[in-house]
Scaffold this motif. Structure first.
Motif, short mmCIF file in Angstrom:
data_model
loop_
_atom_site.label_atom_id
_atom_site.label_comp_id
_atom_site.label_asym_id
_atom_site.label_seq_id
_atom_site.Cartn_x
_atom_site.Cartn_y
_atom_site.Cartn_z
N UNK A 31 1.08 -1.36 -0.22
CA UNK A 31 0.15 0.21 0.03
C UNK A 31 0.95 1.27 -0.22
N UNK A 32 1.38 1.47 1.26
CA UNK A 32 3.06 2.57 0.88
C UNK A 32 3.65 2.57 -0.52
N UNK A 33 4.24 1.17 -1.31
CA UNK A 33 4.41 1.55 -1.99
C UNK A 33 3.92 2.31 -3.36
N UNK A 34 3.01 1.85 -3.40
CA UNK A 34 1.89 2.20 -4.27
C UNK A 34 1.75 3.78 -4.16
N UNK A 35 1.17 4.32 -2.99
CA UNK A 35 0.84 5.60 -2.94
C UNK A 35 2.13 6.09 -3.14
N UNK A 36 3.16 6.12 -2.75
CA UNK A 36 4.45 6.37 -3.39
C UNK A 36 4.65 7.07 -4.99
N UNK A 37 4.48 5.49 -5.25
CA UNK A 37 4.37 5.43 -6.83
C UNK A 37 3.72 6.51 -7.51
N UNK A 38 2.63 6.76 -7.06
CA UNK A 38 1.03 7.53 -7.69
C UNK A 38 1.86 8.87 -7.26
N UNK A 39 1.91 9.36 -5.89
CA UNK A 39 2.67 10.44 -5.70
C UNK A 39 3.71 11.36 -6.99
N UNK A 40 5.19 9.76 -6.99
CA UNK A 40 6.33 10.21 -7.57
C UNK A 40 5.45 10.92 -9.18
N UNK A 41 4.18 9.64 -10.04
CA UNK A 41 3.80 9.92 -11.40
C UNK A 41 3.63 11.56 -11.28
N UNK A 42 1.87 11.75 -10.06
CA UNK A 42 1.58 12.84 -10.86
C UNK A 42 2.23 14.09 -10.14
#
Length: 449
Positions: A331-342
């Motif tokens: 969950x933390x990794x997905x949030x980090x990746x999504x935040x980085x993409x944005x």
């Protein structure tokens, strides 16, 4: 010569008695008795009364015959006096009386024995045989007791009875010995030595019943005192009755008033021991219960601690913890990746806007740069020409002010001998030697007054 029926005078009677007494003895005479009413005159002569159970007689010792003890020290002591018997007839009608003119006094009986004992006691005391720090400690529970006394004495029976009554588990060794007479000290010494060689006893008892001072004299023997002092086994004495104190009592590690008191001193009472044992048993029981309760509580605690480290429980907890951590990481990794993409998308958009802004800004700056270059070139040329003209003007002015140029016109500079320029006529008139500087050199000029 007068008839024996004829009366005589008092003086005649006293004279006859004086002569009779004087002739009745082979002098000197020794007399046993007790000294009383001792006194010393101002000139040092000693007066006292010598008495026995039935009668007494006056005595005098002249000051010239007093060498060691004075008569006061013999008061109430039994002595043997040596001297001359004298029937004294005073003058002026005073009463006549018999007396002993004493030349020597020696203590007799118990008085002499006490003197010997005291001399021995002081000698041993000065040598340190009575010091407390040299005395041995009695054992609390003597398992073997050595008794040194007469084998047929009442004192032995009293001691054995008391020991059996108080502490029957102790083993008793009897060392029989004489306890009276001239051979007694040697006998007792041999038995103390034997007990020390045997090395069986925990404590030694030296005891005997009561008796006269002469009966107890063997216990005042100096050699016996030294053997008691040297004994490696603690020694207790119980000699005579309460008033009796011998040198053996002084030197022993402990002394008791009687043989029975000595037996009581070295042994614990079995009744007290039984009482103590019961108290110890109760205390031990309570202590054991308390310890058992503490151990039980500790076991429960340890069991609960061990349960915490049960392998199966630990593995299940680790699995659950692993799944939870894996889910959390995903969950933390997905949030980090999504935040980085944005963040990247936003940055890309912002970069485009910045690039466009910078291009416009760059065009404007390039235009401004050309204008600035042109203005700067014009201003620099103008400033250069202005500065050049000013420089030329200054150069011309400096050349005009050059002293050599002036000197070439026929002028000269006059200086005194100190090199100072002379500017006034009066200064030149007061100078006998000066220098004239022309454009082509200097000339020294000396004037005569």
């Amino acid at each position: 010569m007068k008839n024996h029926n004829d009366p005589i005078s008092v003086t005649e009677l006293n004279t006859i008695m004086h002569d009779v007494v004087d002739a009745a003895f082979d002098y000197p005479v020794s007399v046993i008795g007790e000294i009383n009413n001792a006194m010393i005159s101002a000139n040092g002569h000693e007066f006292f009364t010598l008495k026995d159970e039935s009668s007494s007689i006056r005595c005098i010792r002249y000051a010239s015959l007093v060498f060691e003890k004075n008569i006061i020290e013999y008061e109430n002591k039994e002595v043997i006096i040596t001297g001359d018997i004298n029937y004294y007839v005073p003058q002026y009608g005073k009463e006549s009386f018999g007396q002993v003119i004493v030349s020597k006094i020696v203590e007799y009986g118990e008085g002499k024995l006490k003197e010997i004992i005291e001399a021995t006691r002081k000698k041993l005391e000065n040598e340190g045989l009575f010091e407390k720090e040299n005395k041995l400690t009695l054992p609390k529970f003597p398992m073997c007791i050595g008794v040194i006394t007469s084998k047929d004495s009442d004192a032995l029976q009293d001691v054995l009875s008391r020991l059996k009554d108080r502490f029957p588990i102790s083993n008793i060794i009897i060392y029989p010995t004489l306890v009276q007479g001239k051979d007694a000290p040697k006998n007792i010494i041999n038995q103390i030595k034997k007990a020390n060689l045997d090395k069986l006893c925990d404590v030694l008892m030296l005891v005997r019943g009561g008796g006269s001072l002469e009966d107890l004299m063997c216990f005042n023997d100096e050699d016996l005192a030294r053997i008691i002092y040297k004994s490696d086994i603690p020694t207790i004495t119980g000699i005579g009755h309460q008033p009796d104190i011998t040198i053996a009592d002084y030197v022993a590690d402990v002394s008791a008033e009687t043989p029975t008191a000595a037996a009581e001193r070295i042994t614990p009472d079995k009744k007290d021991l039984l009482k103590n044992l019961i108290e110890y048993e109760l205390h031990l029981s309570e202590k054991s219960k308390s310890m058992l309760q503490n151990i039980t509580l500790k076991l429960h605690f340890l069991k609960s601690e061990i349960e915490k480290f049960n392998p199966k429980k630990l593995i299940n907890e680790m699995k659950l913890n692993y799944h939870n951590k894996d889910k959390e990481i995903r969950y933390t990794t997905k949030n980090i990746i999504d935040n980085k993409i944005n963040s990247c998308n936003i940055m890309t958009k912002n970069l485009g806007l910045v690039s466009k802004f910078l291009k416009n800004k760059l065009g404007t700056m390039q235009q401004n740069e050309s204008v600035l270059k042109m203005n700067l070139s014009t201003k620099l040329n103008s400033l250069f020409n202005l500065k050049k003209n000013h420089f030329m003007s200054l150069s011309k002015e400096i050349l005009n002010l050059n002293p050599n140029k002036i000197l070439k016109k026929g002028f000269a500079i006059i200086r005194n001998r100190r090199g100072e320029i002379i500017k006034k006529k009066i200064d030149l008139m007061n100078t006998s030697l000066f220098t004239a500087e022309f454009h082509d050199g200097k000339v020294k000029i000396e004037t005569k007054k």
